[in-house]
Scaffold this active site. Structure first.
Site, PDB file in Angstrom:
ATOM      1  N   LYS A 103     -22.735 -16.418 -18.433  1.00  0.00           N
ATOM      2  CA  LYS A 103     -22.152 -16.038 -19.764  1.00  0.00           C
ATOM      3  C   LYS A 103     -22.037 -16.894 -20.857  1.00  0.00           C
ATOM      4  O   LYS A 103     -22.170 -16.594 -22.036  1.00  0.00           O
ATOM      5  CB  LYS A 103     -20.924 -15.035 -19.486  1.00  0.00           C
ATOM      6  CG  LYS A 103     -20.901 -13.899 -18.570  1.00  0.00           C
ATOM      7  CD  LYS A 103     -19.841 -13.351 -18.381  1.00  0.00           C
ATOM      8  CE  LYS A 103     -19.923 -12.080 -17.281  1.00  0.00           C
ATOM      9  NZ  LYS A 103     -18.900 -11.839 -16.488  1.00  0.00           N
ATOM     10  N   SER A 108     -20.538 -16.119 -13.138  1.00  0.00           N
ATOM     11  CA  SER A 108     -19.968 -15.703 -14.567  1.00  0.00           C
ATOM     12  C   SER A 108     -20.279 -17.032 -15.649  1.00  0.00           C
ATOM     13  O   SER A 108     -20.175 -16.735 -16.650  1.00  0.00           O
ATOM     14  CB  SER A 108     -18.788 -15.195 -14.763  1.00  0.00           C
ATOM     15  OG  SER A 108     -19.028 -13.821 -14.074  1.00  0.00           O
ATOM     16  N   LYS A 159     -15.829 -21.582 -19.447  1.00  0.00           N
ATOM     17  CA  LYS A 159     -15.834 -20.399 -18.689  1.00  0.00           C
ATOM     18  C   LYS A 159     -15.754 -20.636 -17.050  1.00  0.00           C
ATOM     19  O   LYS A 159     -16.240 -21.750 -16.653  1.00  0.00           O
ATOM     20  CB  LYS A 159     -17.475 -20.062 -18.752  1.00  0.00           C
ATOM     21  CG  LYS A 159     -17.638 -18.423 -18.220  1.00  0.00           C
ATOM     22  CD  LYS A 159     -16.745 -17.453 -18.905  1.00  0.00           C
ATOM     23  CE  LYS A 159     -16.864 -15.847 -18.328  1.00  0.00           C
ATOM     24  NZ  LYS A 159     -15.984 -15.974 -17.190  1.00  0.00           N
ATOM     25  N   SER A 198     -14.405 -12.213 -18.840  1.00  0.00           N
ATOM     26  CA  SER A 198     -15.364 -12.143 -18.075  1.00  0.00           C
ATOM     27  C   SER A 198     -16.233 -10.803 -17.792  1.00  0.00           C
ATOM     28  O   SER A 198     -16.579 -10.424 -16.619  1.00  0.00           O
ATOM     29  CB  SER A 198     -15.115 -12.646 -16.694  1.00  0.00           C
ATOM     30  OG  SER A 198     -16.376 -13.279 -16.258  1.00  0.00           O
TER      31      SER A 198
END
Length: 349
Positions: A47, A44, A200, A99
């Site tokens: 992202k 993730s 993140k 997320s």
């Protein structure tokens, strides 16, 4: 050209990441790297690019109606419902705090028309940023052939993205309330590290734990990346603390500082002073002594005109150029007058 000068963090043996990278985002100094160019699944942390493209290409105050294609997506979710209406900013919070893979699909459709069209935008942005070790296949980071990045590329991407005020506002939020949803940021470092302000988390079984973090203190921002790291929270704390404590940003040269002299060919035994035309700051350890080096043959042809472009001076550390600063001539040195030729030279010379 940036020199990668490695430090050993206080708990070096505990840095269990397969790949790691620490960047001083202000000076551009690479403070630590470990297999930083190895291509890997990134889960993730994908992202980061999704959010960046959305922040740059949309008005985050706009609202969108959630299509059925963005509902019930595999993996982590903000639990979107078909037909509900949310702002782009609210979806960004769902993307970066929770997320949400569903938020990623919704944003991709809104921004790119289709998920496939949006992925093209992601890859275009990667090329613009020079992320040559990166390629995307989706906006959420689900494992896919041809979907990969490197620790270095993620660090460069995060440093760039953190300069975007909307992106920064999103990833630095600890929690937000969206209607009946209360979203809490998965990034534990926001509560654990002084100055932590992003970025993140990511995890899939194949990718392992992936973490990109940012912390800012006294105008310095450090970006830390680890890939496939079973103890990433501990490692990031150690790497960030070492980066802030061991290195301090110093002014290496200021605009107007003399940085050397050059011989002026064609003048009467003259040299010209060369002045820095800009400032240059760099993160240094106490024992490090950078040097300034003027490239080229060591001379220029007359005339040299005060304030005119004189090229660059390189900042050199441990034999490697870590930056360059434009320079100008500090004074005017005229060309030597030609001697008057005699009648004999004019007739027969």
């Amino acid at each position: 050209m940036l020199a990668a000068v490695l430090f050993l963090p206080a708990e070096a043996s505990a840095v269990s990441a397969r790949n790691a990278y620490v960047l001083d985002a202000v000076s551009g100094r690479v403070m630590y790297e470990k297999a930083a160019d190895q291509q890997s699944l990134i889960a993730s942390t994908t992202k980061i690019m999704t959010a960046l493209v959305v922040c740059e290409q949309t008005n985050v105050l706009d609202r969108m109606r959630i299509p059925k294609e963005a509902v019930g997506i595999e993996g982590s979710s903000m639990y979107l419902k078909e037909g509900e209406v949310l702002t782009i900013q609210e979806l960004l919070y769902g993307l970066m705090l929770s997320s949400g893979n569903d938020a990623a699909v919704a944003l991709a459709i809104y921004c790119g028309g289709t998920v496939e069209g949006f992925v093209e935008m992601m890859n275009d942005k990667a090329r613009v940023l020079g992320l040559w070790g990166t390629h995307f296949e989706n906006p959420n980071g689900l494992d896919a052939p041809g979907h990969y990045s490197t620790a270095r590329d993620l660090g460069v991407l995060a440093a760039y993205a953190m300069e975007n005020p909307i992106f920064y506002k999103t990833v630095s939020a600890k929690s937000v309330k969206i209607g009946q949803r209360c979203l809490t940021n998965h990034n534990k470092l926001l509560w654990q590290v002084e100055g932590a302000d992003g970025v993140k988390t990511g995890y899939t079984k194949a990718a392992g734990r992936v973490l990109v973090s940012s912390a800012t203190r006294e105008g310095r921002r450090l970006i830390c990346v680890t890939i496939h790291d079973g103890d990433d929270w501990k490692d990031h704390r150690a790497l960030l603390e070492e980066g802030f404590s061991r290195y301090q940003t110093e002014r290496i040269v200021s605009a107007g500082d003399p940085v050397g002299t050059l011989e002026v060919a064609g003048a009467d035994n003259s040299r010209v002073t060369v002045l820095a035309a800009g400032d240059f700051d760099y993160a240094l350890a106490p024992e490090e002594q950078p040097q300034l080096m003027l490239p080229g043959p060591g001379f220029v042809y007359a005339p040299a005109v005060e304030g005119a472009d004189a090229g660059f001076v390189y900042v050199v550390l441990e034999g490697k150029a870590v930056g360059k600063v434009p320079v100008v001539y500090g004074e005017t040195v005229e060309k030597a007058p030609e001697e008057e030729k005699s009648l004999w030279e004019r007739l027969f010379g």
